[in-house]
Design a protein around this motif. Structure first.
Motif, mmCIF file in Angstrom:
data_model
loop_
_atom_site.group_PDB
_atom_site.id
_atom_site.type_symbol
_atom_site.label_atom_id
_atom_site.label_comp_id
_atom_site.label_asym_id
_atom_site.label_seq_id
_atom_site.Cartn_x
_atom_site.Cartn_y
_atom_site.Cartn_z
ATOM 1 N N ILE A 1 -18.778 12.536 0.149
ATOM 2 C CA ILE A 1 -18.036 11.435 0.767
ATOM 3 C C ILE A 1 -17.514 11.911 2.117
ATOM 4 O O ILE A 1 -17.116 13.071 2.272
ATOM 5 C CB ILE A 1 -16.890 11.000 -0.172
ATOM 6 N N ASN A 2 -17.511 11.025 3.102
ATOM 7 C CA ASN A 2 -17.008 11.392 4.419
ATOM 8 C C ASN A 2 -15.489 11.480 4.453
ATOM 9 O O ASN A 2 -14.932 12.422 4.983
ATOM 10 C CB ASN A 2 -17.484 10.397 5.480
ATOM 11 N N LYS A 3 -14.817 10.456 3.881
ATOM 12 C CA LYS A 3 -13.365 10.389 4.035
ATOM 13 C C LYS A 3 -12.711 9.821 2.791
ATOM 14 O O LYS A 3 -13.173 8.819 2.251
ATOM 15 C CB LYS A 3 -13.037 9.512 5.235
ATOM 16 N N VAL A 4 -11.644 10.462 2.341
ATOM 17 C CA VAL A 4 -10.802 9.913 1.289
ATOM 18 C C VAL A 4 -9.385 9.762 1.834
ATOM 19 O O VAL A 4 -8.977 10.461 2.757
ATOM 20 C CB VAL A 4 -10.785 10.775 -0.005
ATOM 21 N N ILE B 1 -7.264 12.038 4.555
ATOM 22 C CA ILE B 1 -6.105 11.517 5.268
ATOM 23 C C ILE B 1 -5.044 11.181 4.227
ATOM 24 O O ILE B 1 -5.370 10.944 3.064
ATOM 25 C CB ILE B 1 -6.458 10.302 6.149
ATOM 26 N N THR B 2 -3.788 11.187 4.637
ATOM 27 C CA THR B 2 -2.710 11.011 3.663
ATOM 28 C C THR B 2 -1.649 10.041 4.166
ATOM 29 O O THR B 2 -1.484 9.833 5.369
ATOM 30 C CB THR B 2 -2.025 12.360 3.339
ATOM 31 N N ALA B 3 -0.945 9.479 3.197
ATOM 32 C CA ALA B 3 0.243 8.656 3.453
ATOM 33 C C ALA B 3 1.220 8.926 2.321
ATOM 34 O O ALA B 3 0.810 9.247 1.197
ATOM 35 C CB ALA B 3 -0.116 7.182 3.519
ATOM 36 N N GLN B 4 2.515 8.777 2.596
ATOM 37 C CA GLN B 4 3.525 9.126 1.608
ATOM 38 C C GLN B 4 4.064 7.941 0.809
ATOM 39 O O GLN B 4 4.932 8.118 -0.036
ATOM 40 C CB GLN B 4 4.666 9.892 2.264
ATOM 41 N N ASN B 5 3.554 6.754 1.065
ATOM 42 C CA ASN B 5 3.896 5.586 0.254
ATOM 43 C C ASN B 5 2.945 4.455 0.622
ATOM 44 O O ASN B 5 2.167 4.566 1.572
ATOM 45 C CB ASN B 5 5.369 5.176 0.425
ATOM 46 N N GLY B 6 3.004 3.387 -0.143
ATOM 47 C CA GLY B 6 2.103 2.275 0.089
ATOM 48 C C GLY B 6 2.265 1.631 1.455
ATOM 49 O O GLY B 6 1.288 1.200 2.068
ATOM 50 N N LYS B 7 3.491 1.580 1.953
ATOM 51 C CA LYS B 7 3.736 0.983 3.267
ATOM 52 C C LYS B 7 3.024 1.775 4.361
ATOM 53 O O LYS B 7 2.408 1.197 5.257
ATOM 54 C CB LYS B 7 5.241 0.903 3.536
ATOM 55 N N GLU B 8 3.088 3.109 4.289
ATOM 56 C CA GLU B 8 2.374 3.948 5.256
ATOM 57 C C GLU B 8 0.864 3.756 5.119
ATOM 58 O O GLU B 8 0.138 3.763 6.112
ATOM 59 C CB GLU B 8 2.712 5.428 5.060
ATOM 60 N N GLY B 9 0.403 3.594 3.889
ATOM 61 C CA GLY B 9 -1.018 3.364 3.663
ATOM 62 C C GLY B 9 -1.487 2.073 4.312
ATOM 63 O O GLY B 9 -2.523 2.034 4.987
ATOM 64 N N LEU B 10 -0.721 1.007 4.138
ATOM 65 C CA LEU B 10 -1.071 -0.271 4.758
ATOM 66 C C LEU B 10 -1.000 -0.190 6.282
ATOM 67 O O LEU B 10 -1.826 -0.781 6.981
ATOM 68 C CB LEU B 10 -0.167 -1.383 4.245
ATOM 69 N N ALA B 11 -0.033 0.567 6.794
ATOM 70 C CA ALA B 11 0.086 0.732 8.249
ATOM 71 C C ALA B 11 -1.153 1.432 8.802
ATOM 72 O O ALA B 11 -1.625 1.097 9.901
ATOM 73 C CB ALA B 11 1.355 1.518 8.593
ATOM 74 N N TRP B 12 -1.698 2.395 8.054
ATOM 75 C CA TRP B 12 -2.915 3.072 8.501
ATOM 76 C C TRP B 12 -4.064 2.069 8.613
ATOM 77 O O TRP B 12 -4.792 2.057 9.612
ATOM 78 C CB TRP B 12 -3.292 4.210 7.551
ATOM 79 N N PHE B 13 -4.242 1.230 7.599
ATOM 80 C CA PHE B 13 -5.326 0.240 7.637
ATOM 81 C C PHE B 13 -5.094 -0.792 8.737
ATOM 82 O O PHE B 13 -6.038 -1.223 9.404
ATOM 83 C CB PHE B 13 -5.504 -0.440 6.276
ATOM 84 N N SER B 14 -3.853 -1.189 8.952
ATOM 85 C CA SER B 14 -3.540 -2.128 10.024
ATOM 86 C C SER B 14 -3.942 -1.534 11.375
ATOM 87 O O SER B 14 -4.580 -2.209 12.196
ATOM 88 C CB SER B 14 -2.046 -2.457 10.014
ATOM 89 N N ALA B 15 -3.585 -0.275 11.601
ATOM 90 C CA ALA B 15 -3.952 0.393 12.853
ATOM 91 C C ALA B 15 -5.472 0.546 12.961
ATOM 92 O O ALA B 15 -6.050 0.354 14.033
ATOM 93 C CB ALA B 15 -3.273 1.759 12.941
ATOM 94 N N GLY C 1 -15.750 1.790 21.859
ATOM 95 C CA GLY C 1 -16.664 2.705 21.178
ATOM 96 C C GLY C 1 -16.786 2.358 19.707
ATOM 97 O O GLY C 1 -16.097 1.474 19.194
ATOM 98 N N PRO C 2 -17.669 3.055 19.020
ATOM 99 C CA PRO C 2 -17.831 2.787 17.588
ATOM 100 C C PRO C 2 -16.584 3.170 16.800
ATOM 101 O O PRO C 2 -15.926 4.169 17.096
ATOM 102 C CB PRO C 2 -19.032 3.643 17.192
ATOM 103 N N LYS C 3 -16.274 2.355 15.825
ATOM 104 C CA LYS C 3 -15.109 2.603 14.971
ATOM 105 C C LYS C 3 -15.464 3.715 13.976
ATOM 106 O O LYS C 3 -16.558 3.726 13.419
ATOM 107 C CB LYS C 3 -14.764 1.317 14.224
ATOM 108 N N PRO C 4 -14.547 4.672 13.747
ATOM 109 C CA PRO C 4 -14.833 5.702 12.746
ATOM 110 C C PRO C 4 -14.962 5.074 11.357
ATOM 111 O O PRO C 4 -14.457 3.974 11.121
ATOM 112 C CB PRO C 4 -13.618 6.627 12.822
ATOM 113 N N ASN C 5 -15.635 5.771 10.483
ATOM 114 C CA ASN C 5 -15.814 5.248 9.132
ATOM 115 C C ASN C 5 -14.477 5.120 8.412
ATOM 116 O O ASN C 5 -13.620 5.990 8.546
ATOM 117 C CB ASN C 5 -16.713 6.169 8.319
ATOM 118 N N PRO C 6 -14.322 4.057 7.618
ATOM 119 C CA PRO C 6 -13.120 3.941 6.786
ATOM 120 C C PRO C 6 -13.251 4.897 5.602
ATOM 121 O O PRO C 6 -14.337 5.409 5.316
ATOM 122 C CB PRO C 6 -13.169 2.489 6.320
#
Length: 141
Positions: free
Chosen positions: A2-5, A32-46, A54-59
């Motif tokens: 897998i490329n990214k977890v 990649i890491t986040a310390q709670n669900g809110k940080e996790g959602l912020a990562w996906f929002s960004a 340019g090309p978007k990095p893989n999710p």
């Protein structure tokens, strides 16, 4: 491989351990890491709001999600993720990584098609080896 977890957990030691075990076992290249669900959602929002040309990095292909966290727990993260992002990256799957012993959590996890496994903490190389055999991930290994 897998490329990214993405590991979402409020315990810093668990995040460090996950990073080590995932990379050492050859499960994924990047963690990649986040310390709670809110940080996790912020990562996906960004991730989805990036406007570069340019090309978007893989999710991440897999999200390891703890359930019991302050600020925003795993269930709330999962609900928001499903509403906002899951359809945009349908290849991303969720693995619950929790120390819960509540039978309701296991039953609830089974209600989500996106949740492909439920692993008890701590994450181990053996647990990852078993996860590699999951039908929804076997194309990566």
């Amino acid at each position: 491989m897998i490329n990214k977890v993405f590991c979402i957990d409020d315990d810093q030691i668990t995040l460090v351990l996950c990073d080590m075990v995932i990379k050492k076992s050859g499960f994924a290249k990047d963690v990649i890491t986040a310390q709670n669900g809110k940080e996790g959602l912020a990562w996906f929002s960004a991730y989805f709001s990036k406007t570069n040309t340019g090309p978007k990095p893989n999710p991440p292909e897999v999200i390891f999600l703890d359930l019991n966290m302050p600020v925003m727990n795993g269930w709330d993260f999962l609900e928001d993720y499903l509403m906002k992002y899951a359809e945009r990256i349908p290849e991303t799957k969720v693995v619950i990584l929790s120390s819960t012993v509540n039978p309701e959590d296991f039953l609830r996890a089974n209600r989500y098609d996106i949740v492909i496994d439920f692993i008890n903490k701590p994450l181990t190389a053996e647990g990852l080896d078993e996860l590699k055999e999951n039908d929804q991930l076997n194309g990566y290994f």
